[in-house]
Design a protein around this motif. Structure first.
Motif, PDB file in Angstrom:
ATOM      1  N   ILE A  26      49.534  36.945  21.375  1.00 26.95           N
ATOM      2  CA  ILE A  26      49.286  36.653  22.790  1.00 26.95           C
ATOM      3  C   ILE A  26      49.014  37.920  23.593  1.00 26.95           C
ATOM      4  CG2 ILE A  26      50.273  35.643  24.895  1.00 26.95           C
ATOM      5  CD1 ILE A  26      51.859  33.758  22.971  1.00 26.95           C
ATOM      6  N   GLY A  27      49.732  38.990  23.297  1.00 28.06           N
ATOM      7  CA  GLY A  27      49.559  40.239  24.021  1.00 28.06           C
ATOM      8  C   GLY A  27      48.295  40.992  23.678  1.00 28.06           C
ATOM      9  N   ARG A  28      47.541  40.513  22.685  1.00 29.08           N
ATOM     10  CA  ARG A  28      46.304  41.191  22.274  1.00 29.08           C
ATOM     11  C   ARG A  28      45.238  40.175  21.865  1.00 29.08           C
ATOM     12  NH1 ARG A  28      47.347  41.247  16.669  1.00 29.08           N
ATOM     13  NH2 ARG A  28      45.791  42.734  16.001  1.00 29.08           N
ATOM     14  N   LEU A  29      45.031  39.176  22.729  1.00 28.85           N
ATOM     15  CA  LEU A  29      44.098  38.095  22.419  1.00 28.85           C
ATOM     16  C   LEU A  29      42.696  38.580  22.065  1.00 28.85           C
ATOM     17  CD1 LEU A  29      45.024  35.381  25.058  1.00 28.85           C
ATOM     18  CD2 LEU A  29      45.449  35.330  22.606  1.00 28.85           C
ATOM     19  N   GLY A  30      42.180  39.511  22.845  1.00 24.54           N
ATOM     20  CA  GLY A  30      40.823  40.009  22.586  1.00 24.54           C
ATOM     21  C   GLY A  30      40.691  40.597  21.206  1.00 24.54           C
ATOM     22  N   GLU A  31      41.631  41.415  20.819  1.00 29.23           N
ATOM     23  CA  GLU A  31      41.606  42.043  19.494  1.00 29.23           C
ATOM     24  C   GLU A  31      41.861  41.009  18.395  1.00 29.23           C
ATOM     25  OE1 GLU A  31      44.173  45.355  16.974  1.00 29.23           O
ATOM     26  OE2 GLU A  31      44.520  45.125  19.103  1.00 29.23           O
ATOM     27  N   TYR A  32      42.840  40.135  18.610  1.00 29.26           N
ATOM     28  CA  TYR A  32      43.225  39.162  17.589  1.00 29.26           C
ATOM     29  C   TYR A  32      42.084  38.201  17.257  1.00 29.26           C
ATOM     30  CZ  TYR A  32      46.042  35.703  15.106  1.00 29.26           C
ATOM     31  OH  TYR A  32      46.546  34.850  14.159  1.00 29.26           O
ATOM     32  N   TYR A  33      41.369  37.751  18.269  1.00 28.61           N
ATOM     33  CA  TYR A  33      40.315  36.764  18.051  1.00 28.61           C
ATOM     34  C   TYR A  33      38.920  37.378  17.932  1.00 28.61           C
ATOM     35  CZ  TYR A  33      43.685  33.074  18.687  1.00 28.61           C
ATOM     36  OH  TYR A  33      44.755  32.236  18.519  1.00 28.61           O
ATOM     37  N   ALA A  34      38.805  38.691  17.870  1.00 23.65           N
ATOM     38  CA  ALA A  34      37.501  39.348  17.805  1.00 23.65           C
ATOM     39  C   ALA A  34      36.868  39.275  16.421  1.00 23.65           C
ATOM     40  CB  ALA A  34      37.624  40.807  18.243  1.00 23.65           C
ATOM     41  N   GLY A  35      37.656  39.037  15.384  1.00 24.62           N
ATOM     42  CA  GLY A  35      37.140  39.020  14.017  1.00 24.62           C
ATOM     43  C   GLY A  35      36.246  37.824  13.739  1.00 24.62           C
ATOM     44  N   SER A  36      35.654  37.847  12.566  1.00 30.81           N
ATOM     45  CA  SER A  36      34.801  36.732  12.178  1.00 30.81           C
ATOM     46  C   SER A  36      35.657  35.490  11.936  1.00 30.81           C
ATOM     47  CB  SER A  36      34.023  37.078  10.906  1.00 30.81           C
ATOM     48  OG  SER A  36      34.911  37.260   9.822  1.00 30.81           O
ATOM     49  N   ARG A  37      35.065  34.335  12.158  1.00 35.70           N
ATOM     50  CA  ARG A  37      35.724  33.041  11.946  1.00 35.70           C
ATOM     51  C   ARG A  37      36.944  32.848  12.836  1.00 35.70           C
ATOM     52  NH1 ARG A  37      33.862  30.181   7.729  1.00 35.70           N
ATOM     53  NH2 ARG A  37      35.831  29.082   7.512  1.00 35.70           N
ATOM     54  N   ARG A  38      36.926  33.463  14.022  1.00 35.63           N
ATOM     55  CA  ARG A  38      38.010  33.313  14.994  1.00 35.63           C
ATOM     56  C   ARG A  38      37.396  33.053  16.364  1.00 35.63           C
ATOM     57  NH1 ARG A  38      43.093  36.398  13.637  1.00 35.63           N
ATOM     58  NH2 ARG A  38      42.978  36.630  11.392  1.00 35.63           N
ATOM     59  N   SER A  39      38.031  32.186  17.131  1.00 34.48           N
ATOM     60  CA  SER A  39      37.545  31.863  18.468  1.00 34.48           C
ATOM     61  C   SER A  39      38.721  31.573  19.380  1.00 34.48           C
ATOM     62  CB  SER A  39      36.633  30.632  18.444  1.00 34.48           C
ATOM     63  OG  SER A  39      35.499  30.863  17.649  1.00 34.48           O
ATOM     64  N   PHE A  40      38.524  31.839  20.672  1.00 38.81           N
ATOM     65  CA  PHE A  40      39.533  31.518  21.670  1.00 38.81           C
ATOM     66  C   PHE A  40      38.818  31.018  22.911  1.00 38.81           C
ATOM     67  CE2 PHE A  40      42.592  32.280  25.056  1.00 38.81           C
ATOM     68  CZ  PHE A  40      43.760  31.806  24.475  1.00 38.81           C
ATOM     69  N   TRP A  41      39.225  29.846  23.391  1.00 41.54           N
ATOM     70  CA  TRP A  41      38.603  29.261  24.564  1.00 41.54           C
ATOM     71  C   TRP A  41      39.623  29.103  25.685  1.00 41.54           C
ATOM     72  CZ3 TRP A  41      37.684  27.378  19.634  1.00 41.54           C
ATOM     73  CH2 TRP A  41      36.375  27.427  19.190  1.00 41.54           C
ATOM     74  N   VAL A  42      39.142  29.243  26.908  1.00 43.40           N
ATOM     75  CA  VAL A  42      39.947  29.010  28.111  1.00 43.40           C
ATOM     76  C   VAL A  42      39.221  27.937  28.913  1.00 43.40           C
ATOM     77  CG1 VAL A  42      40.791  30.022  30.256  1.00 43.40           C
ATOM     78  CG2 VAL A  42      40.788  31.384  28.152  1.00 43.40           C
ATOM     79  N   THR A  43      39.946  26.929  29.356  1.00 45.70           N
ATOM     80  CA  THR A  43      39.355  25.846  30.144  1.00 45.70           C
ATOM     81  C   THR A  43      39.875  25.931  31.571  1.00 45.70           C
ATOM     82  OG1 THR A  43      39.346  24.467  28.175  1.00 45.70           O
ATOM     83  CG2 THR A  43      39.032  23.364  30.274  1.00 45.70           C
ATOM     84  N   GLU A  44      38.944  25.864  32.521  1.00 41.69           N
ATOM     85  CA  GLU A  44      39.284  25.895  33.945  1.00 41.69           C
ATOM     86  C   GLU A  44      38.760  24.636  34.615  1.00 41.69           C
ATOM     87  OE1 GLU A  44      37.221  29.387  35.235  1.00 41.69           O
ATOM     88  OE2 GLU A  44      38.853  30.713  34.646  1.00 41.69           O
ATOM     89  N   ASP A  45      39.421  24.237  35.697  1.00 40.87           N
ATOM     90  CA  ASP A  45      38.890  23.121  36.481  1.00 40.87           C
ATOM     91  C   ASP A  45      37.831  23.653  37.445  1.00 40.87           C
ATOM     92  OD1 ASP A  45      40.233  24.228  38.682  1.00 40.87           O
ATOM     93  OD2 ASP A  45      41.802  22.693  38.703  1.00 40.87           O
ATOM     94  N   ALA A  46      37.279  22.783  38.258  1.00 37.55           N
ATOM     95  CA  ALA A  46      36.199  23.165  39.178  1.00 37.55           C
ATOM     96  C   ALA A  46      36.619  24.253  40.161  1.00 37.55           C
ATOM     97  CB  ALA A  46      35.698  21.935  39.932  1.00 37.55           C
ATOM     98  N   ALA A  47      37.917  24.332  40.477  1.00 37.34           N
ATOM     99  CA  ALA A  47      38.413  25.345  41.409  1.00 37.34           C
ATOM    100  C   ALA A  47      38.759  26.656  40.704  1.00 37.34           C
ATOM    101  CB  ALA A  47      39.641  24.813  42.143  1.00 37.34           C
ATOM    102  N   GLY A  48      38.625  26.690  39.384  1.00 41.70           N
ATOM    103  CA  GLY A  48      38.928  27.903  38.639  1.00 41.70           C
ATOM    104  C   GLY A  48      40.364  28.008  38.161  1.00 41.70           C
ATOM    105  N   ALA A  49      41.149  26.951  38.333  1.00 38.71           N
ATOM    106  CA  ALA A  49      42.543  26.966  37.867  1.00 38.71           C
ATOM    107  C   ALA A  49      42.589  26.701  36.367  1.00 38.71           C
ATOM    108  CB  ALA A  49      43.361  25.916  38.608  1.00 38.71           C
ATOM    109  N   LEU A  50      43.501  27.362  35.695  1.00 41.29           N
ATOM    110  CA  LEU A  50      43.661  27.208  34.258  1.00 41.29           C
ATOM    111  C   LEU A  50      44.068  25.775  33.923  1.00 41.29           C
ATOM    112  CD1 LEU A  50      43.822  28.553  31.441  1.00 41.29           C
ATOM    113  CD2 LEU A  50      46.243  28.947  31.922  1.00 41.29           C
ATOM    114  N   VAL A  51      43.350  25.168  32.995  1.00 39.77           N
ATOM    115  CA  VAL A  51      43.662  23.827  32.524  1.00 39.77           C
ATOM    116  C   VAL A  51      44.305  23.909  31.142  1.00 39.77           C
ATOM    117  CG1 VAL A  51      42.692  21.601  31.832  1.00 39.77           C
ATOM    118  CG2 VAL A  51      41.828  22.756  33.863  1.00 39.77           C
ATOM    119  N   GLY A  52      43.786  24.788  30.289  1.00 39.74           N
ATOM    120  CA  GLY A  52      44.340  24.917  28.948  1.00 39.74           C
ATOM    121  C   GLY A  52      43.636  25.991  28.150  1.00 39.74           C
TER     122      GLY A  52
END
Length: 71
Positions: A26-52
Motif C-alpha cells: 500500500i505504501g508503494r503502489l506505483g512501484e508495486y504495480y509498475a511491473g508487467s502483468r500488474r494493474s491498479f485502478w481507482v474509481t471516482e464518482d462524478a464529483a471526484g470522490a473515491l468510490v473504490g
C-alpha cells in the motif's frame, strides 16, 4: 482494513498485518504495480470522490488461466 472486525485476541497479529501491507504494498503502489502483468485502478464518482480501488497481479506465466492475486 476494519479493526472492528478483528477477532478478540488477534489484535496484535492484525496490526502486524497492517504494518506489513503498508510497507510492502500500500505504501508503494506505483512501484508495486509498475511491473508487467500488474494493474491498479481507482474509481471516482462524478464529483471526484473515491468510490473504490482494485489491484491485480498475475503470474509471470499463465497457470491454467488463473489470476495471481485479486485485492
Amino acid at each position: 482494513m476494519n479493526r472492528a472486525l478483528v477477532p478478540l485476541g488477534m489484535e496484535a497479529a492484525f496490526e502486524g498485518y497492517i504494518a506489513r501491507a503498508v510497507r510492502e504494498e500500500i505504501g508503494r503502489l506505483g512501484e508495486y504495480y509498475a511491473g508487467s502483468r500488474r494493474s491498479f485502478w481507482v474509481t471516482e464518482d462524478a464529483a471526484g470522490a473515491l468510490v473504490g480501488t482494485f489491484g491485480l497481479t498475475g503470474q509471470e506465466t499463465a497457470v491454467d488461466g488463473r489470476l495471481g492475486e485479486v485485492l
